[in-house]
Design an enzyme around this catalytic site. Structure first.
Site, PDB file in Angstrom:
ATOM      1  N   GLY A 142       0.782  -1.223   0.000  1.00 16.95           N
ATOM      2  CA  GLY A 142       0.000   0.000   0.000  1.00 16.95           C
ATOM      3  C   GLY A 142       0.811   1.269   0.000  1.00 16.95           C
ATOM      4  O   GLY A 142       0.252   2.343  -0.021  1.00 16.95           O
ATOM      5  N   GLY A 143       2.133   1.178   0.084  1.00 17.27           N
ATOM      6  CA  GLY A 143       2.944   2.375   0.165  1.00 17.27           C
ATOM      7  C   GLY A 143       3.073   2.888   1.578  1.00 17.27           C
ATOM      8  O   GLY A 143       3.655   3.931   1.812  1.00 17.27           O
ATOM      9  N   CYS A 144       2.550   2.153   2.558  1.00 15.94           N
ATOM     10  CA  CYS A 144       2.657   2.585   3.948  1.00 15.94           C
ATOM     11  C   CYS A 144       3.579   1.634   4.689  1.00 15.94           C
ATOM     12  O   CYS A 144       3.844   0.529   4.248  1.00 15.94           O
ATOM     13  CB  CYS A 144       1.280   2.617   4.626  1.00 15.94           C
ATOM     14  N   GLY A 145       4.016   2.065   5.865  1.00 11.69           N
ATOM     15  CA  GLY A 145       4.953   1.260   6.614  1.00 11.69           C
ATOM     16  C   GLY A 145       4.323   0.156   7.418  1.00 11.69           C
ATOM     17  O   GLY A 145       4.993  -0.778   7.818  1.00 11.69           O
ATOM     18  N   CYS A 196       1.524  -1.761   6.546  1.00  9.89           N
ATOM     19  CA  CYS A 196       0.909  -2.858   5.806  1.00  9.89           C
ATOM     20  C   CYS A 196       1.823  -4.076   5.854  1.00  9.89           C
ATOM     21  O   CYS A 196       3.017  -3.987   5.576  1.00  9.89           O
ATOM     22  CB  CYS A 196       0.657  -2.456   4.353  1.00  9.89           C
TER      23      CYS A 196
END
Length: 277
Positions: A116-119, A121
Protein backbone atom coordinates in the site's frame (compact mmCIF):
# COMPACT_ATOMS: atom_id res chain seq x y z
CA UNK A 1 24.28 11.31 7.69
CA UNK A 2 26.14 9.78 4.77
CA UNK A 3 23.79 9.92 1.79
CA UNK A 4 24.78 8.73 -1.64
CA UNK A 5 22.32 8.97 -4.48
CA UNK A 6 22.51 6.45 -7.31
CA UNK A 7 19.07 6.67 -8.91
CA UNK A 8 18.96 5.32 -12.44
CA UNK A 9 18.43 8.38 -14.67
CA UNK A 10 16.31 6.29 -17.08
CA UNK A 11 13.56 5.89 -14.46
CA UNK A 12 10.71 8.35 -14.94
CA UNK A 13 7.38 9.11 -13.32
CA UNK A 14 5.24 8.91 -16.46
CA UNK A 15 4.96 7.06 -19.74
CA UNK A 16 3.00 7.52 -22.97
CA UNK A 17 0.28 5.09 -24.01
CA UNK A 18 -2.00 4.99 -27.05
CA UNK A 19 -5.63 5.48 -26.00
CA UNK A 20 -9.10 6.10 -27.41
CA UNK A 21 -10.81 9.30 -26.33
CA UNK A 22 -14.56 8.93 -26.72
CA UNK A 23 -17.52 11.29 -26.57
CA UNK A 24 -21.14 10.57 -27.37
CA UNK A 25 -20.46 11.25 -31.06
CA UNK A 26 -16.71 10.86 -31.71
CA UNK A 27 -13.77 8.50 -31.21
CA UNK A 28 -10.22 9.85 -31.36
CA UNK A 29 -7.01 7.83 -31.09
CA UNK A 30 -4.22 9.78 -29.40
CA UNK A 31 -1.24 9.54 -27.06
CA UNK A 32 -1.91 10.01 -23.35
CA UNK A 33 0.56 10.54 -20.50
CA UNK A 34 0.09 7.93 -17.76
CA UNK A 35 1.57 7.88 -14.24
CA UNK A 36 3.96 4.99 -13.70
CA UNK A 37 3.33 2.55 -10.85
CA UNK A 38 5.80 -0.25 -10.19
CA UNK A 39 6.75 -2.54 -7.29
CA UNK A 40 9.71 -1.05 -5.41
CA UNK A 41 11.37 -3.53 -3.07
CA UNK A 42 13.26 -2.03 -0.13
CA UNK A 43 16.17 -4.15 1.12
CA UNK A 44 18.25 -3.38 4.18
CA UNK A 45 21.75 -4.88 4.28
CA UNK A 46 20.74 -7.27 1.47
CA UNK A 47 17.64 -8.52 3.33
CA UNK A 48 14.17 -7.82 1.81
CA UNK A 49 11.91 -5.82 4.11
CA UNK A 50 8.99 -4.25 2.21
CA UNK A 51 7.52 -3.82 -1.25
CA UNK A 52 5.87 -0.51 -2.09
CA UNK A 53 3.74 0.26 -5.14
CA UNK A 54 5.31 3.56 -6.12
CA UNK A 55 6.15 6.00 -8.89
CA UNK A 56 9.77 5.28 -9.90
CA UNK A 57 11.26 8.75 -9.45
CA UNK A 58 13.03 10.30 -6.45
CA UNK A 59 13.79 6.78 -5.25
CA UNK A 60 16.62 7.87 -2.96
CA UNK A 61 14.25 10.28 -1.24
CA UNK A 62 11.63 7.52 -0.94
CA UNK A 63 14.09 5.02 0.55
CA UNK A 64 15.55 7.52 3.02
CA UNK A 65 12.18 8.96 4.00
CA UNK A 66 10.72 5.49 4.59
CA UNK A 67 13.74 4.55 6.70
CA UNK A 68 13.29 7.64 8.87
CA UNK A 69 9.50 7.78 9.11
CA UNK A 70 9.28 4.09 10.01
CA UNK A 71 11.93 4.51 12.74
CA UNK A 72 14.26 2.04 11.02
CA UNK A 73 17.08 4.56 11.41
CA UNK A 74 17.55 7.87 13.18
CA UNK A 75 18.73 11.06 11.56
CA UNK A 76 22.21 10.67 13.00
CA UNK A 77 22.69 7.10 11.74
CA UNK A 78 24.84 6.24 8.76
CA UNK A 79 22.76 5.38 5.68
CA UNK A 80 23.50 4.85 2.03
CA UNK A 81 22.10 3.21 -1.07
CA UNK A 82 24.29 0.37 -2.29
CA UNK A 83 22.46 -0.06 -5.56
CA UNK A 84 19.18 0.44 -7.43
CA UNK A 85 18.38 -2.45 -9.77
CA UNK A 86 15.73 -2.63 -12.44
CA UNK A 87 14.41 -6.18 -12.63
CA UNK A 88 11.69 -7.80 -14.74
CA UNK A 89 9.15 -7.58 -11.91
CA UNK A 90 10.10 -4.12 -10.59
CA UNK A 91 12.88 -2.19 -8.88
CA UNK A 92 15.07 -3.18 -5.95
CA UNK A 93 16.64 -0.52 -3.71
CA UNK A 94 19.30 -2.00 -1.43
CA UNK A 95 20.32 0.18 1.50
CA UNK A 96 23.17 -0.10 3.98
CA UNK A 97 22.36 0.74 7.61
CA UNK A 98 24.15 0.07 10.93
CA UNK A 99 24.21 -3.63 11.84
CA UNK A 100 22.40 -3.02 15.13
CA UNK A 101 19.55 -1.30 13.29
CA UNK A 102 19.32 -4.14 10.79
CA UNK A 103 19.20 -6.69 13.60
CA UNK A 104 16.16 -4.96 15.11
CA UNK A 105 14.28 -5.28 11.83
CA UNK A 106 14.07 -9.04 12.33
CA UNK A 107 11.77 -8.33 15.29
CA UNK A 108 9.35 -6.45 13.02
CA UNK A 109 8.01 -9.56 11.32
CA UNK A 110 6.41 -9.14 7.91
CA UNK A 111 4.91 -12.41 6.67
CA UNK A 112 3.49 -10.60 3.63
CA UNK A 113 4.83 -7.65 1.62
CA UNK A 114 3.43 -4.16 2.15
CA UNK A 115 1.87 -3.10 -1.13
CA UNK A 116 0.00 0.00 0.00
CA UNK A 117 2.94 2.38 0.17
CA UNK A 118 2.66 2.58 3.95
CA UNK A 119 4.95 1.26 6.61
CA UNK A 120 2.39 -0.72 8.59
CA UNK A 121 0.91 -2.86 5.81
CA UNK A 122 2.05 -6.44 6.28
CA UNK A 123 2.96 -5.98 9.94
CA UNK A 124 2.36 -9.13 11.94
CA UNK A 125 0.95 -7.67 15.18
CA UNK A 126 -1.17 -4.81 16.47
CA UNK A 127 1.76 -3.67 18.62
CA UNK A 128 3.88 -3.28 15.49
CA UNK A 129 1.18 -1.13 13.90
CA UNK A 130 0.29 1.00 16.94
CA UNK A 131 3.76 2.22 17.86
CA UNK A 132 3.76 5.77 19.16
CA UNK A 133 6.31 8.29 17.91
CA UNK A 134 8.18 10.60 20.24
CA UNK A 135 6.60 13.93 21.16
CA UNK A 136 7.06 16.61 18.51
CA UNK A 137 9.59 18.96 20.08
CA UNK A 138 9.18 21.96 17.78
CA UNK A 139 7.22 24.87 19.24
CA UNK A 140 6.40 26.27 15.80
CA UNK A 141 3.14 28.13 15.32
CA UNK A 142 1.87 29.02 11.86
CA UNK A 143 -0.38 31.90 10.90
CA UNK A 144 -3.47 30.82 8.99
CA UNK A 145 -2.65 32.88 5.86
CA UNK A 146 0.70 31.08 5.63
CA UNK A 147 -1.08 27.73 5.46
CA UNK A 148 -3.32 28.86 2.62
CA UNK A 149 -0.34 30.43 0.84
CA UNK A 150 1.43 27.08 0.87
CA UNK A 151 -1.67 25.23 -0.33
CA UNK A 152 -2.08 27.65 -3.24
CA UNK A 153 1.56 27.15 -4.19
CA UNK A 154 1.25 23.36 -3.94
CA UNK A 155 -1.57 23.40 -6.47
CA UNK A 156 0.78 24.91 -9.06
CA UNK A 157 3.83 22.74 -8.31
CA UNK A 158 2.62 19.29 -9.33
CA UNK A 159 3.98 18.75 -12.85
CA UNK A 160 3.44 14.98 -12.78
CA UNK A 161 -0.18 15.32 -11.71
CA UNK A 162 -0.71 18.07 -14.26
CA UNK A 163 0.35 15.61 -16.97
CA UNK A 164 -1.39 12.50 -15.65
CA UNK A 165 -4.11 13.47 -13.15
CA UNK A 166 -3.14 10.41 -11.10
CA UNK A 167 -0.65 11.39 -8.39
CA UNK A 168 -0.64 12.77 -4.85
CA UNK A 169 1.69 15.51 -3.69
CA UNK A 170 3.27 16.40 -0.37
CA UNK A 171 4.93 19.74 0.20
CA UNK A 172 6.94 21.39 2.96
CA UNK A 173 6.70 25.11 3.68
CA UNK A 174 8.46 27.41 6.12
CA UNK A 175 6.56 29.34 8.78
CA UNK A 176 5.78 32.08 6.24
CA UNK A 177 4.07 29.66 3.88
CA UNK A 178 6.86 29.64 1.31
CA UNK A 179 6.90 26.20 -0.28
CA UNK A 180 10.44 24.80 -0.09
CA UNK A 181 10.03 21.27 -1.43
CA UNK A 182 7.42 19.15 -3.21
CA UNK A 183 7.35 15.45 -4.03
CA UNK A 184 4.78 13.45 -6.04
CA UNK A 185 3.79 9.80 -6.17
CA UNK A 186 0.80 7.60 -6.94
CA UNK A 187 0.76 6.72 -3.23
CA UNK A 188 0.06 9.36 -0.60
CA UNK A 189 2.37 7.65 1.90
CA UNK A 190 5.14 7.50 -0.70
CA UNK A 191 4.76 11.20 -1.52
CA UNK A 192 5.24 12.07 2.17
CA UNK A 193 8.18 9.68 2.53
CA UNK A 194 9.81 11.24 -0.54
CA UNK A 195 9.28 14.66 1.02
CA UNK A 196 10.81 13.55 4.32
CA UNK A 197 13.80 12.06 2.52
CA UNK A 198 14.20 15.19 0.43
CA UNK A 199 14.17 17.38 3.55
CA UNK A 200 17.02 15.39 5.06
CA UNK A 201 18.97 15.38 1.82
CA UNK A 202 18.62 19.17 1.66
CA UNK A 203 19.42 19.60 5.39
CA UNK A 204 16.09 21.37 6.00
CA UNK A 205 15.00 20.91 9.66
CA UNK A 206 11.57 19.28 9.82
CA UNK A 207 10.68 21.33 12.89
CA UNK A 208 11.10 24.65 11.08
CA UNK A 209 8.01 24.33 8.88
CA UNK A 210 4.89 22.34 8.11
CA UNK A 211 3.65 19.75 5.63
CA UNK A 212 0.71 19.95 3.23
CA UNK A 213 -0.71 17.01 1.32
CA UNK A 214 -3.29 16.48 -1.41
CA UNK A 215 -4.91 13.48 0.27
CA UNK A 216 -6.81 12.51 3.37
CA UNK A 217 -4.89 12.53 6.65
CA UNK A 218 -4.60 8.87 7.58
CA UNK A 219 -3.02 7.43 10.72
CA UNK A 220 0.07 6.49 8.71
CA UNK A 221 0.60 10.05 7.46
CA UNK A 222 0.18 11.49 10.95
CA UNK A 223 2.60 8.92 12.34
CA UNK A 224 5.23 9.63 9.67
CA UNK A 225 4.96 13.39 10.21
CA UNK A 226 5.24 13.12 13.99
CA UNK A 227 8.03 10.54 13.83
CA UNK A 228 10.20 12.94 11.84
CA UNK A 229 9.38 16.02 13.95
CA UNK A 230 7.04 17.90 11.59
CA UNK A 231 4.88 20.05 13.92
CA UNK A 232 1.86 20.60 11.63
CA UNK A 233 0.25 18.45 8.94
CA UNK A 234 -2.51 19.86 6.73
CA UNK A 235 -4.51 17.78 4.26
CA UNK A 236 -7.07 18.84 1.68
CA UNK A 237 -9.39 16.02 2.78
CA UNK A 238 -10.51 14.60 6.13
CA UNK A 239 -8.48 12.81 8.80
CA UNK A 240 -9.42 9.54 10.47
CA UNK A 241 -10.21 9.03 14.15
CA UNK A 242 -6.92 7.21 14.67
CA UNK A 243 -4.96 10.01 12.99
CA UNK A 244 -6.59 12.55 15.33
CA UNK A 245 -5.81 10.43 18.41
CA UNK A 246 -2.17 10.03 17.40
CA UNK A 247 -1.81 13.74 16.63
CA UNK A 248 -3.27 14.70 20.00
CA UNK A 249 -0.91 12.35 21.82
CA UNK A 250 2.21 13.30 19.87
CA UNK A 251 1.79 17.09 19.86
CA UNK A 252 1.14 17.21 16.11
CA UNK A 253 -1.10 19.94 14.75
CA UNK A 254 -3.60 18.26 12.42
CA UNK A 255 -5.68 20.16 9.87
CA UNK A 256 -8.17 18.77 7.35
CA UNK A 257 -10.37 20.11 4.55
CA UNK A 258 -7.69 22.76 3.97
CA UNK A 259 -8.85 24.36 0.76
CA UNK A 260 -10.58 27.47 -0.59
CA UNK A 261 -9.25 29.55 2.33
CA UNK A 262 -11.03 27.32 4.84
CA UNK A 263 -9.93 24.50 7.09
CA UNK A 264 -10.90 22.35 10.08
CA UNK A 265 -8.43 21.97 12.96
CA UNK A 266 -8.62 18.54 14.61
CA UNK A 267 -5.66 18.53 17.00
CA UNK A 268 -3.52 21.16 18.75
CA UNK A 269 -5.24 24.30 17.41
CA UNK A 270 -2.49 26.44 18.96
CA UNK A 271 -0.25 25.30 16.11
CA UNK A 272 -2.39 27.29 13.64
CA UNK A 273 -2.92 30.86 14.75
CA UNK A 274 -6.19 32.48 13.82
CA UNK A 275 -5.72 35.89 12.20
CA UNK A 276 -8.63 38.22 12.95
CA UNK A 277 -9.53 40.98 10.48
Amino acid sequence: MNVRRRDNPTLHGAATRRVEQRTSSTVCTTDDVIACEVPVALHFNDVPFAVLMATPCDLADLALGFSLSEAIIEATDSWQIDDVREELEGIVVNMRIPAARAARLSQRSRPIPSYGGCGICGSASIDAVMRMPAQVSSQLQVDEPALHRALDALHNQQPLNAETGATHAAGFANAHGELLLVREDVGRHNALDKLIGGLHQAAIPAGDGFAVTTSRASYELAMKAAQTGIPLLAAISAPTTLAIALAQSAGLGLVGFARDNRCVVYAHPQRLRRMTP
